[in-house]
Design a protein around this motif. Structure first.
Motif, PDB file in Angstrom:
ATOM      1  N   ASN A  28     -10.785  16.432  -3.839  1.00 19.73           N
ATOM      2  CA  ASN A  28     -11.572  15.208  -4.073  1.00 19.73           C
ATOM      3  C   ASN A  28     -11.233  14.564  -5.413  1.00 19.73           C
ATOM      4  OD1 ASN A  28     -12.881  15.126  -1.625  1.00 19.73           O
ATOM      5  ND2 ASN A  28     -14.636  16.302  -2.338  1.00 19.73           N
ATOM      6  N   ASN A  81       0.828  -1.207   0.000  1.00 17.21           N
ATOM      7  CA  ASN A  81       0.000   0.000   0.000  1.00 17.21           C
ATOM      8  C   ASN A  81       0.861   1.256   0.000  1.00 17.21           C
ATOM      9  OD1 ASN A  81      -2.409  -1.410  -0.006  1.00 17.21           O
ATOM     10  ND2 ASN A  81      -2.651  -1.344   2.200  1.00 17.21           N
ATOM     11  N   LEU A 130      -7.985  12.808  -4.856  1.00 10.99           N
ATOM     12  CA  LEU A 130      -8.163  11.603  -4.042  1.00 10.99           C
ATOM     13  C   LEU A 130      -8.824  10.468  -4.827  1.00 10.99           C
ATOM     14  CD1 LEU A 130      -9.213  13.136  -0.615  1.00 10.99           C
ATOM     15  CD2 LEU A 130      -6.990  12.204  -1.279  1.00 10.99           C
ATOM     16  N   ASP A 131      -9.638  10.815  -5.816  1.00 13.04           N
ATOM     17  CA  ASP A 131     -10.246   9.785  -6.663  1.00 13.04           C
ATOM     18  C   ASP A 131      -9.182   8.955  -7.384  1.00 13.04           C
ATOM     19  OD1 ASP A 131     -12.860  10.307  -5.957  1.00 13.04           O
ATOM     20  OD2 ASP A 131     -13.251  11.598  -7.698  1.00 13.04           O
ATOM     21  N   LYS A 132      -8.048   9.562  -7.667  1.00 21.37           N
ATOM     22  CA  LYS A 132      -6.948   8.841  -8.322  1.00 21.37           C
ATOM     23  C   LYS A 132      -6.433   7.710  -7.423  1.00 21.37           C
ATOM     24  CE  LYS A 132      -5.570  12.792 -11.068  1.00 21.37           C
ATOM     25  NZ  LYS A 132      -4.500  13.703 -11.453  1.00 21.37           N
ATOM     26  N   PHE A 133      -6.528   7.918  -6.098  1.00 25.65           N
ATOM     27  CA  PHE A 133      -6.079   6.886  -5.152  1.00 25.65           C
ATOM     28  C   PHE A 133      -7.093   5.756  -5.061  1.00 25.65           C
ATOM     29  CE2 PHE A 133      -3.558  10.472  -3.913  1.00 25.65           C
ATOM     30  CZ  PHE A 133      -2.389   9.939  -3.428  1.00 25.65           C
ATOM     31  N   ARG A 134      -8.327   6.025  -5.393  1.00 29.20           N
ATOM     32  CA  ARG A 134      -9.390   5.025  -5.255  1.00 29.20           C
ATOM     33  C   ARG A 134      -9.476   4.097  -6.460  1.00 29.20           C
ATOM     34  NH1 ARG A 134     -12.296   9.941  -3.440  1.00 29.20           N
ATOM     35  NH2 ARG A 134     -12.154   9.904  -1.173  1.00 29.20           N
ATOM     36  N   ASP A 135      -8.915   4.495  -7.563  1.00 26.44           N
ATOM     37  CA  ASP A 135      -9.000   3.673  -8.791  1.00 26.44           C
ATOM     38  C   ASP A 135      -8.242   2.390  -8.680  1.00 26.44           C
ATOM     39  OD1 ASP A 135     -10.658   5.472  -9.960  1.00 26.44           O
ATOM     40  OD2 ASP A 135      -9.082   6.476 -11.086  1.00 26.44           O
TER      41      ASP A 135
END
Length: 70
Positions: free
Chosen positions: A62, A14, A65-70
């Motif tokens: 936000n 991670n 941060l969406d880049k981290f969720r992909d």
């Protein structure tokens, strides 16, 4: 002992992923993430520095941060 090793391996994985994503961000995105999460600055404070509204800064963070969720 084995479970502990798996947790360490997962954590390392991670951390590596987070580091890779951070390095893939452009300079402005890195600055926003650093100011918000490393320096613990408020959205209002960051907005004042950039002459942007709280809402604009919130949306930009936000999106990053969406880049981290992909």
């Amino acid at each position: 002992m084995r479970k502990r090793f798996k947790k360490i391996t997962k954590k390392d994985s991670n951390e590596s992923r987070v580091r890779d994503i951070l390095l893939s961000l452009d300079k402005d995105e890195q600055d926003l993430i650093t100011k918000r999460f490393i320096e613990n600055r408020t959205l209002e404070d960051i907005g004042k520095e950039y002459c942007l509204s709280y809402e604009t800064i919130r949306k930009r963070i936000n999106i990053i941060l969406d880049k981290f969720r992909d």
